[in-house]
Design a protein around this motif. Structure first.
Motif, mmCIF file in Angstrom:
data_model
loop_
_atom_site.group_PDB
_atom_site.id
_atom_site.type_symbol
_atom_site.label_atom_id
_atom_site.label_comp_id
_atom_site.label_asym_id
_atom_site.label_seq_id
_atom_site.Cartn_x
_atom_site.Cartn_y
_atom_site.Cartn_z
ATOM 1 N N ALA A 76 -4.522 54.842 -30.035
ATOM 2 C CA ALA A 76 -3.417 55.751 -29.694
ATOM 3 C C ALA A 76 -2.751 55.346 -28.377
ATOM 4 O O ALA A 76 -1.528 55.370 -28.254
ATOM 5 N N GLY A 77 -3.573 54.963 -27.379
ATOM 6 C CA GLY A 77 -3.010 54.540 -26.100
ATOM 7 C C GLY A 77 -2.204 53.265 -26.220
ATOM 8 O O GLY A 77 -1.162 53.105 -25.572
ATOM 9 N N PHE A 78 -2.681 52.343 -27.042
ATOM 10 C CA PHE A 78 -1.974 51.073 -27.272
ATOM 11 C C PHE A 78 -0.591 51.338 -27.852
ATOM 12 O O PHE A 78 0.414 50.788 -27.383
ATOM 13 N N TRP A 79 -0.521 52.213 -28.858
ATOM 14 C CA TRP A 79 0.778 52.478 -29.495
ATOM 15 C C TRP A 79 1.700 53.277 -28.583
ATOM 16 O O TRP A 79 2.925 53.126 -28.634
ATOM 17 N N ALA A 80 1.119 54.124 -27.720
ATOM 18 C CA ALA A 80 1.948 54.822 -26.742
ATOM 19 C C ALA A 80 2.564 53.831 -25.762
ATOM 20 O O ALA A 80 3.733 53.946 -25.376
ATOM 21 N N ALA A 81 1.774 52.824 -25.350
ATOM 22 C CA ALA A 81 2.277 51.790 -24.436
ATOM 23 C C ALA A 81 3.366 50.961 -25.106
ATOM 24 O O ALA A 81 4.403 50.659 -24.499
ATOM 25 N N LEU A 82 3.160 50.588 -26.369
ATOM 26 C CA LEU A 82 4.166 49.800 -27.091
ATOM 27 C C LEU A 82 5.428 50.610 -27.326
ATOM 28 O O LEU A 82 6.538 50.060 -27.377
ATOM 29 N N ASP A 83 5.276 51.923 -27.446
ATOM 30 C CA ASP A 83 6.436 52.796 -27.618
ATOM 31 C C ASP A 83 7.314 52.763 -26.364
ATOM 32 O O ASP A 83 8.541 52.763 -26.450
ATOM 33 N N VAL A 84 6.676 52.709 -25.186
ATOM 34 C CA VAL A 84 7.426 52.603 -23.936
ATOM 35 C C VAL A 84 8.196 51.289 -23.903
ATOM 36 O O VAL A 84 9.402 51.258 -23.595
ATOM 37 N N TRP A 85 7.539 50.189 -24.212
ATOM 38 C CA TRP A 85 8.191 48.876 -24.170
ATOM 39 C C TRP A 85 9.298 48.767 -25.220
ATOM 40 O O TRP A 85 10.336 48.153 -24.979
ATOM 41 N N THR A 86 9.111 49.385 -26.373
ATOM 42 C CA THR A 86 10.111 49.317 -27.435
ATOM 43 C C THR A 86 11.337 50.150 -27.106
ATOM 44 O O THR A 86 12.473 49.720 -27.322
ATOM 45 N N ARG A 87 11.121 51.352 -26.564
ATOM 46 C CA ARG A 87 12.222 52.294 -26.349
ATOM 47 C C ARG A 87 12.817 52.227 -24.951
ATOM 48 O O ARG A 87 13.993 52.544 -24.768
ATOM 49 N N LYS A 88 12.010 51.833 -23.962
ATOM 50 C CA LYS A 88 12.474 51.819 -22.570
ATOM 51 C C LYS A 88 12.044 50.530 -21.875
ATOM 52 O O LYS A 88 11.271 50.551 -20.918
#
Length: 297
Positions: free
Chosen positions: A17-29
């Motif tokens: 879950a933490g990994f995908w939250a981090a990738l969500d930051v890089w993808t969106r912001k």
């Protein structure tokens, strides 16, 4: 894919879950990690089956003019991303990455494989006729894997398809060392934190593309202020900060007028207006104002 680097980390029971939250930051912001970017615009998001047959028609739908059928290496690329796992599902995102400079925006396809904890970023190369192909030299991915024998110990790796052909532009695509030393380090750090709502951005209220376009127009228009700056403070810092604030307000107010069906521009009050540069820029751009400041001298 060729692994550039990997970092170990400890994750709680939530695991990926933490990994995908981090990738969500890089993808969106992406501007949070790469300061040379203004941000990005998410054009579309879709889900599909984890197979080449499922990806090809979806990619052609998301990117009109994508020359998938003419590229002999497309199947190799998609197989490298999906492997042979029919039935699994992927999320495919099309994003436009926007530089702070007047360099050309870059379109990327992001493929997230939640079953195998892999996110792959595929840049698109635009051609004169308006068609697109994959920019194979700059494809990269992040992967989360568990260390055998320890339920809480994991590692994240970053890989590229063609490290020897990587084309660094110093803006959207820094050198490979930046991917492994800077970006990977941030992804690992964010993965151990609750990043879902960590980076609140007021730019989410406006179009990043419109902001970027307006900012460059105003920056060029008021750049002479830097040369005649009368104060002892850093002229570039203070002039361009006020240009950025003015840009944000102008784009925000334009969106508000459009939403409410208004034609007249908004008025504003600037309490503590300092040297009045922000007021000067906004009034020059057609905004009416009420402002006052008493001197304590």
């Amino acid at each position: 894919m060729v692994t550039l680097a990997e970092r170990r980390l400890r994750l709680d029971a939530a695991g990926s879950a933490g990994f995908w939250a981090a990738l969500d930051v890089w993808t969106r912001k992406p501007q949070v990690a790469n300061r040379r970017l203004s941000g990005c615009c998410l054009v579309a998001e879709r889900e599909t089956r984890c197979s080449v047959a499922g990806l090809r028609p979806l990619l052609e739908e998301l990117v009109p003019g994508l020359r998938v059928e003419l590229d002999r290496k497309v199947n190799e690329i998609l197989l490298a991303v999906t492997g042979e796992r029919p039935g699994d599902r992927l999320k495919v995102t099309l994003r436009t990455v926007i530089p702070k400079t007047q360099a050309e925006n870059c379109r990327e396809i992001v493929i997230q494989d939640f079953e195998n904890n892999t996110a792959t970023f595929i840049p698109l190369e635009r051609h004169i006729a308006g068609s697109y192909t994959f920019k194979k030299s700059n494809i990269y991915s992040f992967k989360l894997q568990q260390v055998k024998g320890d339920e809480l110990l994991w590692f994240i790796s970053v890989s590229t398809m063609c490290p020897e052909k990587w084309k660094a532009d110093g803006i959207v695509y820094p050198k490979l060392a930046w991917l492994s030393d800077v970006l990977l380090t941030k992804i690992v750090k964010w993965s151990t934190e609750n990043m879902k709502n960590y980076f609140k951005s007021t730019l989410s209220l406006i179009s990043v593309e419109k902001y970027n376009e307006c900012y460059h127009r105003l920056k060029a228009k008021y750049k002479e202020m830097v040369k005649i700056w009368p104060e002892v403070t850093n002229p570039e810092k203070f002039v361009y900060e006020d240009v950025a604030i003015a840009t944000y307000l102008l784009v925000l107010w334009e969106a508000e007028r459009s939403e409410k069906g208004l034609t007249a521009k908004q008025s504003f009050i600037d309490l503590g207006c300092g040297n009045g540069l922000l007021v000067h820029i906004l009034t020059n751009e057609g905004v009416s104002e009420i402002w006052t400041e008493r001197s304590l001298a």
